[in-house]
Design a protein around this motif. Sequence first.
Motif, PDB file in Angstrom:
ATOM      1  N   VAL A   1     -26.035 -17.949  62.854  1.00 60.01           N
ATOM      2  CA  VAL A   1     -25.067 -18.361  61.841  1.00 60.01           C
ATOM      3  C   VAL A   1     -24.501 -17.175  61.055  1.00 60.01           C
ATOM      4  CG1 VAL A   1     -24.561 -19.897  59.907  1.00 60.01           C
ATOM      5  CG2 VAL A   1     -26.211 -20.610  61.629  1.00 60.01           C
ATOM      6  N   LEU A   2     -25.326 -16.397  60.397  1.00 61.66           N
ATOM      7  CA  LEU A   2     -24.817 -15.263  59.618  1.00 61.66           C
ATOM      8  C   LEU A   2     -24.326 -14.162  60.557  1.00 61.66           C
ATOM      9  CD1 LEU A   2     -27.539 -14.969  56.830  1.00 61.66           C
ATOM     10  CD2 LEU A   2     -25.266 -15.953  56.623  1.00 61.66           C
ATOM     11  N   PRO A   3     -23.178 -13.535  60.240  1.00 55.69           N
ATOM     12  CA  PRO A   3     -22.649 -12.487  61.112  1.00 55.69           C
ATOM     13  C   PRO A   3     -23.298 -11.113  60.876  1.00 55.69           C
ATOM     14  CG  PRO A   3     -21.097 -12.961  59.355  1.00 55.69           C
ATOM     15  CD  PRO A   3     -22.242 -13.920  59.192  1.00 55.69           C
ATOM     16  N   PHE A   4     -24.349 -11.062  60.073  1.00 55.73           N
ATOM     17  CA  PHE A   4     -25.073  -9.825  59.794  1.00 55.73           C
ATOM     18  C   PHE A   4     -26.482 -10.193  59.352  1.00 55.73           C
ATOM     19  CE2 PHE A   4     -22.649 -11.076  56.044  1.00 55.73           C
ATOM     20  CZ  PHE A   4     -23.657 -11.230  55.104  1.00 55.73           C
ATOM     21  N   VAL A   5     -27.361  -9.207  59.356  1.00 51.53           N
ATOM     22  CA  VAL A   5     -28.708  -9.408  58.823  1.00 51.53           C
ATOM     23  C   VAL A   5     -28.663  -9.103  57.328  1.00 51.53           C
ATOM     24  CG1 VAL A   5     -31.098  -8.625  58.898  1.00 51.53           C
ATOM     25  CG2 VAL A   5     -29.773  -8.794  61.018  1.00 51.53           C
ATOM     26  N   PRO A   6     -28.988 -10.072  56.477  1.00 55.73           N
ATOM     27  CA  PRO A   6     -28.920  -9.833  55.031  1.00 55.73           C
ATOM     28  C   PRO A   6     -29.907  -8.760  54.576  1.00 55.73           C
ATOM     29  CG  PRO A   6     -29.209 -12.170  55.503  1.00 55.73           C
ATOM     30  CD  PRO A   6     -29.403 -11.431  56.787  1.00 55.73           C
ATOM     31  N   ARG A   7     -29.423  -7.880  53.705  1.00 57.16           N
ATOM     32  CA  ARG A   7     -30.285  -6.879  53.098  1.00 57.16           C
ATOM     33  C   ARG A   7     -30.500  -7.167  51.620  1.00 57.16           C
ATOM     34  NH1 ARG A   7     -29.214  -1.058  54.012  1.00 57.16           N
ATOM     35  NH2 ARG A   7     -31.410  -1.001  53.499  1.00 57.16           N
TER      36      ARG A   7
END
Length: 137
Positions: free
Chosen positions: A28-34
């Motif tokens: 779902v998310l287009p990146f890995v959250p930091r």
Amino acid sequence: MRAPQLIEFPRLGSPDIGYISVAEEGHVLPFVPRRVFWTYHTPEEIVRGRHAHYKSEHVLVAVAGRIVVVTEQANGQLQSFRLDSPHLGLYIPPSSWHSMHYAEEAIQLTFASELYQEEDYIRDYATFREVWLPGQP
């Protein structure tokens, strides 16, 4: 250059037992959250945001209430998004100027691709246009 777009999170459950929505790495998310943060108790007359980023991507979710997000691309394209369901998110690429208008009961959850760095924020509109649409006034 990517554009702002709605993201639908999985919605598991039913009205009689409730729902759960999930955001996992690679789904779902287009990146890995930091970084993850939330905004709440914002008075309705306050407009937040009014900035863009050099690098950081964000996904905004109205986990409660209603948030209207207005985005602008450097080429002048305006879009308005109404977030009022906790299973919908709005992807905002770094190239988008954005502002948020909250209903008083709104709670916004934000997933960010980068750790907070003030240098990543473009808070001046003219600078935003220069950075993301070089050679244009």
